[in-house]
Design an enzyme around this catalytic site. Structure first.
Site: not given
Length: 465
Positions: A436, A440
């Site tokens: 992350h 995304d």
């Protein structure tokens, strides 16, 4: 003239190696390119060949010790008039010419210390004070000083009780050494709470609950910051952790600690893929001599989608993100005692046939222990075929420094709704773990949707070559 043999660099990022087994003894006569030792790194296990012909004069590094690249490991009394300066360090060039990778395996027992090879060891004060003066290698001294480890309280597992770098590292991994008073309290507590012989294991450390005698004055345990204590009953099997398994464990923990993992999944209707593959697999096998599995079709869809969404083909590098130009797909290949992750180089330039051939080649060489360093390096994205074990859902751990990994699950027939009617279709789940810091949900969702569309579009017109 004595020739120095140094620890070679077995790969671009390799900084140290462990002598798992010496294949020669002092006094043996060897020829140039004869194997001298088996060396294990965090990537492969390889044989170190002799750079000259001669007689083994002295073995400097004992089995089980980990030393840095360039460290002196052996002296060879060279035959004839040779120059030591000409041959020192040439083992690396020789290794590139003649060595091949072997399947990593646990080193054979060559020491007399009973079942203490993988334990974090602490000697009692009386034992260390009365023992002879210990000699430590520079690597051991440096590591101990960096972590404030008292070497006089560590029991070595090397030759003649020598303390190896591995011994010190295990102490560090388990939080250092307990004070003698803490050790006594823990032993007394253990003896008071058990009525039959058993073993307490904390991480890789063990404490016997048998009465302490003058002959058993060394105590092996982890500190209070070690993992939860595990009690082992009589009849339980304790399996020593191999270097390969330790490497896998270390890298998986590192990936989970450093990469903030997120996870998502899409469901794919693979009915057309199953139909097409079944229609061509027999002819393909007869013509090419290679089985046409489902995996090449999934990898082909992935590499095409990576071209559309290159951020999935990237790595986190601290203050920057590196988007890779080449698309090199890592695949997992399991043997009985190890997991290898060889790489299909330039997978985006290969057809389904080319990918199938690459998978067959890498898998067969992995199981035969013939993978090279180049085969294992350079991966930019990983495709994991967990479906081959019948799995239908998984959360894979990212193969750092890559930004993502996708698992292909088992293709199973399920009832689904199509045009408001129930139909039986061949369905498969694609599970994606992502870093992350780099990615995304938006870009990853679009990537998975692209892979899904490409797989569901497979039909009679699909090209295999």
């Amino acid at each position: 003239m004595a020739t120095n043999v140094l620890m070679p660099q077995l790969g671009e990022s390799v900084t140290e190696g462990t002598i798992t087994k010496w294949l020669v003894n002092v006094g043996d006569v060897v020829n140039k390119y004869d194997p001298l030792a088996e060396v294990n790194t965090d990537k492969v296990t390889a044989e170190v060949p002799s750079t000259v012909s001669g007689r083994i004069k002295e073995i400097v590094v004992p089995e089980g010790e980990t030393v840095s690249v360039g460290t002196l490991i052996l002296y060879i009394e060279e035959e004839g008039a040779g120059s030591a300066s000409n041959s020192t360090g040439s083992v690396e060039a020789s290794l590139q010419e003649s060595a091949t990778s072997t399947a990593p395996q646990a080193p054979k027992a060559t020491q007399t210390t009973p079942s203490s090879t993988d334990n974090v060891s602490m000697a009692s004060a009386s034992e260390t004070q009365s023992g002879s003066k210990q000699r430590y290698s520079p690597a051991v001294m440096r590591l101990a000083q960096e972590h404030n480890i008292d070497l006089t309280r560590v029991i070595g597992t090397g030759s003649e009780g020598r303390i190896t770098r591995k011994d010190v590292q295990k102490v560090i991994d388990h939080g250092g050494l307990l004070q003698a008073t803490d050790t006594s309290k823990l032993m007394n507590s253990q003896l008071a709470t058990t009525s039959q012989p058993s073993t307490m294991v904390a991480g890789s450390s063990q404490v016997s609950s048998a009465p302490v005698t003058q002959q058993s004055n060394s105590i092996r345990m982890a500190s209070s910051s070690a993992p939860s204590q595990v009690f082992v009953a009589q009849g339980d099997q304790i399996i020593p952790v191999t270097p390969v398994r330790k490497t896998i464990a270390s890298r998986m923990v590192q990936s989970k600690h450093e990469s903030p993992h997120a996870w998502m999944m899409v469901e794919v209707d693979a009915t057309n893929l199953v139909t097409f593959r079944n229609s061509v697999k027999d002819e393909f096998k007869k013509k090419e001599g290679v089985s046409l599995t489902f995996l090449p079709f999934f990898i082909k869809a992935v590499v095409e989608a990576l071209k559309e969404f290159p951020m999935l083909n990237s790595s986190w590098a601290g203050d920057q993100i590196i988007v890779r130009k080449n698309v090199n797909i890592s695949i997992a290949v399991a043997s009985d005692d190890a997991l290898f992750v060889p790489v299909i180089k330039d997978a985006d330039q290969k057809s389904v046939y080319g990918i199938a051939k690459s998978i067959e080649d890498l898998a067969s060489r992995a199981r035969a222990g013939k993978l090279t360093m180049d085969d294992m390096s350079g991966g930019t994205f990983t495709v994991n075929n967990t479906g081959s074990f019948g799995s239908v859902l998984s959360q894979p751990i990212i193969n750092a420094p890559q930004a993502a990994i996708m698992s292909v699950e088992s293709i199973v027939k399920r009832p689904v709704v199509i045009n408001d009617m129930i139909a039986v279709r061949s369905m498969v789940n694609l599970c994606l773990s992502l870093d992350h810091r780099v990615l995304d949900g938006l870009v990853c969702g679009r990537f998975l949707q692209s892979v899904k569309e490409k797989l569901e579009a497979i039909g009679p017109e699909t090209k295999v070559y």
